[in-house]
Design a protein around this motif. Structure first.
Motif, PDB file in Angstrom:
ATOM      1  N   HIS A   1       6.869  18.775   6.516  1.00  0.00           N
ATOM      2  CA  HIS A   1       7.710  19.862   6.001  1.00  0.00           C
ATOM      3  C   HIS A   1       8.974  19.226   5.436  1.00  0.00           C
ATOM      4  CE1 HIS A   1       8.750  20.126  10.605  1.00  0.00           C
ATOM      5  NE2 HIS A   1       8.955  18.941  10.103  1.00  0.00           N
ATOM      6  N   THR A   2       9.808  20.008   4.776  1.00  0.00           N
ATOM      7  CA  THR A   2      11.054  19.455   4.249  1.00  0.00           C
ATOM      8  C   THR A   2      12.213  19.609   5.230  1.00  0.00           C
ATOM      9  OG1 THR A   2      11.530  21.529   3.074  1.00  0.00           O
ATOM     10  CG2 THR A   2      10.370  19.802   1.844  1.00  0.00           C
ATOM     11  N   SER A   3      11.909  20.015   6.463  1.00  0.00           N
ATOM     12  CA  SER A   3      12.951  20.164   7.486  1.00  0.00           C
ATOM     13  C   SER A   3      13.701  18.874   7.785  1.00  0.00           C
ATOM     14  CB  SER A   3      12.340  20.722   8.776  1.00  0.00           C
ATOM     15  OG  SER A   3      11.730  21.974   8.549  1.00  0.00           O
ATOM     16  N   PRO A   4      13.059  17.678   7.691  1.00  0.00           N
ATOM     17  CA  PRO A   4      13.854  16.457   7.903  1.00  0.00           C
ATOM     18  C   PRO A   4      15.067  16.350   6.986  1.00  0.00           C
ATOM     19  CG  PRO A   4      11.520  15.929   7.948  1.00  0.00           C
ATOM     20  CD  PRO A   4      11.630  17.367   7.534  1.00  0.00           C
ATOM     21  N   VAL A   5      14.973  16.932   5.792  1.00  0.00           N
ATOM     22  CA  VAL A   5      16.120  16.914   4.884  1.00  0.00           C
ATOM     23  C   VAL A   5      17.262  17.738   5.483  1.00  0.00           C
ATOM     24  CG1 VAL A   5      16.898  17.356   2.525  1.00  0.00           C
ATOM     25  CG2 VAL A   5      14.522  16.700   2.948  1.00  0.00           C
ATOM     26  N   GLN A   6      16.927  18.815   6.190  1.00  0.00           N
ATOM     27  CA  GLN A   6      17.963  19.609   6.852  1.00  0.00           C
ATOM     28  C   GLN A   6      18.678  18.780   7.925  1.00  0.00           C
ATOM     29  OE1 GLN A   6      16.753  23.494   8.201  1.00  0.00           O
ATOM     30  NE2 GLN A   6      15.198  23.719   6.608  1.00  0.00           N
ATOM     31  N   ILE A   7      17.900  18.001   8.688  1.00  0.00           N
ATOM     32  CA  ILE A   7      18.503  17.162   9.727  1.00  0.00           C
ATOM     33  C   ILE A   7      19.455  16.141   9.099  1.00  0.00           C
ATOM     34  CG2 ILE A   7      18.035  15.519  11.576  1.00  0.00           C
ATOM     35  CD1 ILE A   7      17.153  18.376  12.192  1.00  0.00           C
ATOM     36  N   ARG A   8      18.986  15.475   8.025  1.00  0.00           N
ATOM     37  CA  ARG A   8      19.832  14.487   7.361  1.00  0.00           C
ATOM     38  C   ARG A   8      21.096  15.135   6.789  1.00  0.00           C
ATOM     39  NH1 ARG A   8      17.207   9.630   6.369  1.00  0.00           N
ATOM     40  NH2 ARG A   8      14.971   9.609   6.866  1.00  0.00           N
ATOM     41  N   THR A   9      20.962  16.358   6.294  1.00  0.00           N
ATOM     42  CA  THR A   9      22.130  17.060   5.750  1.00  0.00           C
ATOM     43  C   THR A   9      23.127  17.381   6.854  1.00  0.00           C
ATOM     44  OG1 THR A   9      20.774  18.038   3.988  1.00  0.00           O
ATOM     45  CG2 THR A   9      22.891  19.090   4.466  1.00  0.00           C
ATOM     46  N   MET A  10      22.631  17.900   7.992  1.00  0.00           N
ATOM     47  CA  MET A  10      23.542  18.239   9.096  1.00  0.00           C
ATOM     48  C   MET A  10      24.201  16.995   9.682  1.00  0.00           C
ATOM     49  SD  MET A  10      21.773  21.423  11.162  1.00  0.00           S
ATOM     50  CE  MET A  10      20.060  20.876  11.120  1.00  0.00           C
ATOM     51  N   GLU A  11      23.529  15.829   9.585  1.00  0.00           N
ATOM     52  CA  GLU A  11      24.132  14.591  10.066  1.00  0.00           C
ATOM     53  C   GLU A  11      25.257  14.105   9.157  1.00  0.00           C
ATOM     54  OE1 GLU A  11      20.588  12.222  12.495  1.00  0.00           O
ATOM     55  OE2 GLU A  11      20.889  11.834  10.364  1.00  0.00           O
ATOM     56  N   ASN A  12      25.157  14.381   7.874  1.00  0.00           N
ATOM     57  CA  ASN A  12      26.062  13.763   6.899  1.00  0.00           C
ATOM     58  C   ASN A  12      27.055  14.719   6.253  1.00  0.00           C
ATOM     59  OD1 ASN A  12      24.879  10.958   6.810  1.00  0.00           O
ATOM     60  ND2 ASN A  12      23.062  12.103   6.224  1.00  0.00           N
ATOM     61  N   VAL A  13      26.842  16.026   6.417  1.00  0.00           N
ATOM     62  CA  VAL A  13      27.717  17.006   5.775  1.00  0.00           C
ATOM     63  C   VAL A  13      28.375  17.869   6.852  1.00  0.00           C
ATOM     64  CG1 VAL A  13      27.853  18.933   4.147  1.00  0.00           C
ATOM     65  CG2 VAL A  13      26.261  17.047   3.712  1.00  0.00           C
ATOM     66  N   LYS A  14      29.664  18.006   6.752  1.00  0.00           N
ATOM     67  CA  LYS A  14      30.383  18.836   7.705  1.00  0.00           C
ATOM     68  C   LYS A  14      30.234  20.302   7.329  1.00  0.00           C
ATOM     69  CE  LYS A  14      34.945  19.457   9.800  1.00  0.00           C
ATOM     70  NZ  LYS A  14      36.372  19.007   9.809  1.00  0.00           N
ATOM     71  N   PRO A  15      29.930  21.196   8.295  1.00  0.00           N
ATOM     72  CA  PRO A  15      29.811  22.622   7.975  1.00  0.00           C
ATOM     73  C   PRO A  15      31.098  23.151   7.361  1.00  0.00           C
ATOM     74  CG  PRO A  15      28.937  22.145  10.156  1.00  0.00           C
ATOM     75  CD  PRO A  15      29.648  20.901   9.694  1.00  0.00           C
ATOM     76  N   PRO A  16      31.010  24.215   6.537  1.00  0.00           N
ATOM     77  CA  PRO A  16      29.828  25.052   6.288  1.00  0.00           C
ATOM     78  C   PRO A  16      28.800  24.374   5.373  1.00  0.00           C
ATOM     79  CG  PRO A  16      31.679  25.803   4.976  1.00  0.00           C
ATOM     80  CD  PRO A  16      32.221  24.742   5.870  1.00  0.00           C
TER      81      PRO A  16
ATOM     82  N   VAL B   1      21.557  27.435   6.422  1.00  0.00           N
ATOM     83  CA  VAL B   1      22.959  27.863   6.424  1.00  0.00           C
ATOM     84  C   VAL B   1      23.534  27.547   7.795  1.00  0.00           C
ATOM     85  CG1 VAL B   1      24.554  29.819   6.312  1.00  0.00           C
ATOM     86  CG2 VAL B   1      22.631  29.684   4.709  1.00  0.00           C
ATOM     87  N   ILE B   2      24.602  26.786   7.841  1.00  0.00           N
ATOM     88  CA  ILE B   2      25.309  26.479   9.091  1.00  0.00           C
ATOM     89  C   ILE B   2      26.775  26.842   8.898  1.00  0.00           C
ATOM     90  CG2 ILE B   2      25.996  24.686  10.726  1.00  0.00           C
ATOM     91  CD1 ILE B   2      23.041  25.204  10.829  1.00  0.00           C
ATOM     92  N   ASP B   3      27.275  27.671   9.790  1.00  0.00           N
ATOM     93  CA  ASP B   3      28.673  28.105   9.719  1.00  0.00           C
ATOM     94  C   ASP B   3      29.067  28.632  11.095  1.00  0.00           C
ATOM     95  OD1 ASP B   3      31.156  28.683   8.707  1.00  0.00           O
ATOM     96  OD2 ASP B   3      30.387  29.698   6.913  1.00  0.00           O
ATOM     97  N   ARG B   4      30.289  29.022  11.213  1.00  0.00           N
ATOM     98  CA  ARG B   4      30.737  29.543  12.508  1.00  0.00           C
ATOM     99  C   ARG B   4      30.307  30.999  12.711  1.00  0.00           C
ATOM    100  NH1 ARG B   4      35.041  25.954  11.297  1.00  0.00           N
ATOM    101  NH2 ARG B   4      35.511  24.550  13.061  1.00  0.00           N
ATOM    102  N   GLY B   5      30.171  31.757  11.632  1.00  0.00           N
ATOM    103  CA  GLY B   5      29.899  33.186  11.798  1.00  0.00           C
ATOM    104  C   GLY B   5      28.603  33.665  11.190  1.00  0.00           C
ATOM    105  N   SER B   6      27.714  32.782  10.808  1.00  0.00           N
ATOM    106  CA  SER B   6      26.457  33.208  10.180  1.00  0.00           C
ATOM    107  C   SER B   6      25.553  33.892  11.192  1.00  0.00           C
ATOM    108  CB  SER B   6      25.743  32.002   9.564  1.00  0.00           C
ATOM    109  OG  SER B   6      25.554  30.982  10.517  1.00  0.00           O
ATOM    110  N   HIS B   7      24.809  34.913  10.750  1.00  0.00           N
ATOM    111  CA  HIS B   7      23.951  35.656  11.670  1.00  0.00           C
ATOM    112  C   HIS B   7      22.726  36.181  10.930  1.00  0.00           C
ATOM    113  CE1 HIS B   7      25.568  39.321   9.843  1.00  0.00           C
ATOM    114  NE2 HIS B   7      26.804  38.851  10.076  1.00  0.00           N
TER     115      HIS B   7
END
Length: 360
Positions: free
Chosen positions: A176-191, A220-226
């Motif tokens: 799946h392309t989910s590994p790209v999400q992991i790499r993004t969360m490791e290298n990019v600060k939210p949001p 989508v990663i943020d403090r208030g996302s739902h």
């Protein structure tokens, strides 16, 4: 008739009989040429008396000039005739339709077109595109995504694994392309707001599955996302992608290791024989999976689940292309059949835009 008159008559007949440039050059060599009959006569002038030379000189020179002129005239006529014949043979019929150039004949593959359509829709919502490698490690493809040891996806019958390396690890083709999400969360600060289109690989092959297929996921990663945000995004996407004024969606509880809660999403449809209409009717069609990002996934990416939360979704690009454009068999996507591509493909300069229309 004198000898000179006889020779002149013979040479002029030979000139008239020549039907190509090679023949006329042969006559030139036999008459005024260096060793031709006329040249041999000119050589005899030196042995003549002054009176004979005065009488024969003009006659022989006149013969030479007359024959040379006839040869040049005949050669020009032959050249013109050859040119006219070539022009007649190469004549173009201006009433024939013009052949399509390469730009007109070429077609964009439906998968490439749909990726551009999806990108245009999410870009309008403020998303960016993230990409990653097709060859992944166990950590990014499974462990970081909360797949437990012994999960079926970790087995050879579901995943394409490479041979083990010297240190005992082995890489794999991402499922799946989910590994790209992991790499993004490791290298990019939210949001974080990204989509991750790309190729994925699984051990599966039938009318609706192929070993290599295309998938797009969103994160989508943020403090208030739902979940309310997730529902709105998916509804707006479906309306824009399928180009319908409204759409009714159904969220069913499901399970994915990387999201909690997890949901399967069905879209309202109407099945009429071989025809499928979206956005109307009383039937349902499963289209994608989604959910809130699992707290363990956030921890694996060094994000505090007490501070950040988010949601993700994923869908098959080939599948939504089949639904939108009425393609019955997924295997035809990868058979390189020009007839199929001419039928389902898109013109190279038909760029999808929300303002100009995605598929128009």
């Amino acid at each position: 008739m004198s000898d000179l008159q006889q020779l002149e008559s013979e040479l002029l007949k030979a000139v008239d009989a020549a039907n190509d440039e090679a023949a006329i050059e042969a006559v030139r060599g036999a008459a005024p040429g260096k060793k031709g009959s006329v040249s041999e006569l000119l050589k005899t002038l030196g042995a003549m008396t002054p009176e004979e030379r005065k009488q024969q000189g003009p006659l022989i020179n006149g013969l030479r000039d007359k024959v040379s002129g006839a040869i040049n005239a005949r050669k020009s006529a032959l050249k013109q005739a050859a040119l006219s014949a070539q022009l007649a043979a190469d004549k173009a019929d201006v009433t024939l339709p013009v052949r399509d150039n390469a730009l007109e004949r070429g077609r964009i593959h439906p998968v490439s077109q749909v990726i551009d359509e999806v990108t245009a829709i999410f870009a309008d919502m403020g998303f960016s595109v993230a990409e990653g490698p097709d060859i992944e490690t166990d950590f990014y493809n499974f462990t970081a995504l909360n797949f437990p040891e012994g999960h079926p996806a970790r087995e050879m019958h579901d995943t394409f694994f490479f041979n083990r390396a010297a240190d005992g690890t082995r890489k794999l083709l991402r499922t799946h392309t989910s590994p790209v999400q992991i790499r993004t969360m490791e290298n990019v600060k939210p949001p974080i707001r990204v989509i991750t289109p790309g190729r994925t690989y699984r051990c599966d092959s039938d009318q609706t599955h192929t070993p290599m297929f295309h998938q797009v996921e969103g994160l989508v990663i943020d403090r208030g996302s739902h979940l309310g945000h997730l529902k709105w995004i998916l509804e707006e996407f479906c309306k824009a992608f399928f180009e319908v004024p409204s759409v009714k969606m159904r969220f069913r509880p499901s399970f994915f290791p990387f999201t909690e809660p997890s949901m399967e999403v069905d879209i309202q449809c109407d099945r009429r024989g071989n025809e499928l209409r979206l956005g109307e009717g009383n039937d349902w069609l499963e289209i994608l999976g989604c959910g809130m990002v699992h707290a363990n996934v956030l921890r694996n990416c060094k994000l505090d689940p007490n501070e950040y939360q988010g949601f993700a979704w994923g869908m098959g690009i080939d599948r939504i292309a089949m639904l939108k454009y009425g393609m019955p068999d997924l295997r035809a996507f990868f058979e390189a059949d020009v007839r199929w591509l001419n039928h389902y493909g898109f013109r190279p300069l038909d760029f999808p835009t929300l303002a100009g229309g995605l598929s128009s």
